[in-house]
Design a protein around this motif. Structure first.
Motif, short mmCIF file in Angstrom:
data_model
loop_
_atom_site.label_atom_id
_atom_site.label_comp_id
_atom_site.label_asym_id
_atom_site.label_seq_id
_atom_site.Cartn_x
_atom_site.Cartn_y
_atom_site.Cartn_z
N ASN A 194 0.84 -1.14 0.06
CA ASN A 194 0.01 0.11 0.05
C ASN A 194 0.95 1.39 -0.02
O ASN A 194 0.54 2.22 0.28
N GLU A 195 2.04 1.19 -0.68
CA GLU A 195 3.20 2.22 -0.47
C GLU A 195 3.08 2.83 -1.98
O GLU A 195 3.48 1.78 -2.93
N LEU A 196 3.05 4.03 -2.17
CA LEU A 196 3.30 4.67 -3.54
C LEU A 196 4.69 5.22 -3.44
O LEU A 196 5.12 6.05 -2.34
N PHE A 197 5.61 5.18 -4.41
CA PHE A 197 6.94 5.96 -4.50
C PHE A 197 6.48 6.58 -6.13
O PHE A 197 6.51 6.05 -6.85
N THR A 198 7.14 7.96 -5.61
CA THR A 198 7.31 8.86 -7.04
C THR A 198 8.79 9.51 -6.77
O THR A 198 9.03 9.93 -5.74
N PRO A 199 9.51 9.65 -8.29
CA PRO A 199 10.80 10.25 -7.88
C PRO A 199 10.39 11.97 -7.36
O PRO A 199 9.68 12.49 -7.85
N GLY A 222 -5.31 6.53 2.27
CA GLY A 222 -4.94 5.76 3.22
C GLY A 222 -3.56 5.10 2.73
O GLY A 222 -2.83 4.40 3.40
N TYR A 223 -3.06 5.52 1.50
CA TYR A 223 -1.98 5.11 0.92
C TYR A 223 -0.87 5.70 1.56
O TYR A 223 -0.78 6.84 2.01
N VAL A 224 0.61 5.10 1.72
CA VAL A 224 1.69 5.84 2.12
C VAL A 224 2.45 6.13 1.00
O VAL A 224 2.54 5.35 -0.04
N VAL A 225 2.62 7.48 0.91
CA VAL A 225 3.16 7.95 -0.27
C VAL A 225 4.44 8.56 -0.09
O VAL A 225 5.05 9.31 0.97
N LYS A 226 5.47 8.19 -0.53
CA LYS A 226 7.09 8.19 -0.57
C LYS A 226 7.69 9.10 -1.78
O LYS A 226 7.59 8.37 -2.65
#
Ligand code: PLP
Length: 287
Positions: A194-199, A222-226
């Motif tokens: 449930n984690e999203l990553f974007t540069p 409710g996602y974790v965004v990094k």
């Protein structure tokens, strides 16, 4: 179709600028691509903030206030009777001599084009995109900040050329250290659990308005965004990959450099986010 050109509305075939315009000669200028949903311009203020920041960074002074520019955008839509549209706002340095020095240029030119939108075909949203990574590198942030949405899109065009030589319609660009930066005109996200990553911006990504909207929406859901740098390997082994942009909205990527992502079809979280994005777009229009 009416085009706004330096104070007048002119027909498309009459909308012409000088060959001495430095936007034409050198890509000296800035632009925005903006969406209109059911008569509401999506996040116009954010687009104008980015436009004016881009212009400030390259010492280009836009001959209108943001408020005036807003009105011009609305007038262009009304003149063309468009409710769902894509707007291209272009500010070029203006007409000068053949030298690079922008001080030879007169007033910057202001152009607003509004058209019905040609999105990726619906099938591609259902099937997802196959993409590749390419040799073209995102320019370093210390040379010309990727935050500047300038008219100089040669890198991005080379990405498109490399993609089409590889038989696909889109590709990812890395930065000079090999971290994934973005697509030719889209930001990239990967999903793991449930984690999203974007540069992050400093890796060499434009701070996309759609990207920022997806970050907000994802956090609300409710996602974790990094915002963290990642490599091609991380993309290959992600559960899901998707691109975001004004024209594309949110589109799934199902294959990268021949590696099948997840189950090879648009993933659950990507679909969820696209649906939430489309709802948000309507909601913001009703405010
Ligand atoms: N990256 C680049 C290089 C772009 O040109 C664009 C398009 O504007 C994007 C990303 C996506 O940004 P936005 O969501 O604001 O359209």
């Amino acid at each position: 179709q009416w085009i706004y050109l330096n104070g007048d509305f002119v027909q498309k075939h009459e909308a012409k600028i000088s060959v001495y315009d430095h936007g034409f000669l050198y890509g000296d200028g800035v632009f925005e691509g903006i969406r209109v949903y059911e008569g509401n311009v999506f996040r116009l203020q954010e687009h104008l903030d980015r436009l004016y920041n881009s212009a400030k960074s390259i010492m280009l002074s836009i001959p209108h206030t943001k408020e005036e520019m807003k009105n011009l955008v609305v007038q262009t839509l009304q003149k063309n009777q468009l409710h769902n549209a894509y707007i291209r706002l272009v500010i070029s340095r203006g007409v000068g001599n053949l030298g690079l020095d922008p001080t030879s240029c007169g007033t910057p030119q202001v152009i607003i084009i509004a058209e019905e939108l040609a999105l990726f075909p619906k099938e591609l949203y259902d099937s997802g995109l196959e993409i590749v990574t390419v040799a073209t590198r995102r320019n370093r942030p210390d040379v010309l900040s990727p935050k500047v949405k300038s008219l100089n899109y040669l890198n991005n065009i080379l990405v498109k050329i490399e993609a089409s030589l590889a038989g696909v319609s889109e590709a990812l660009m890395l930065n000079d250290q090999g971290y994934v930066a973005e697509g030719s005109a889209d930001n990239v996200f990967i999903v793991k659990g449930n984690e999203l990553f974007t540069p992050p911006g400093y890796v060499g990504a434009l701070e996309g308005i759609t990207r920022n909207a997806i970050i907000e929406i994802a956090k609300d859901l409710g996602y974790v965004v990094k915002e963290e740098p990642f490599t091609r390997h991380d993309v290959y082994v992600a559960d899901e990959v998707f691109l975001t942009g004004t024209a594309a909205e949110v589109i799934a990527v199902v294959k990268v450099d021949g590696r099948v992502i997840g189950e090879g079809k648009p993933g659950k979280e990507t679909k969820n986010l696209l649906e939430a994005f489309r709802k948000r777009v309507v909601l913001e229009g009703e405010k």
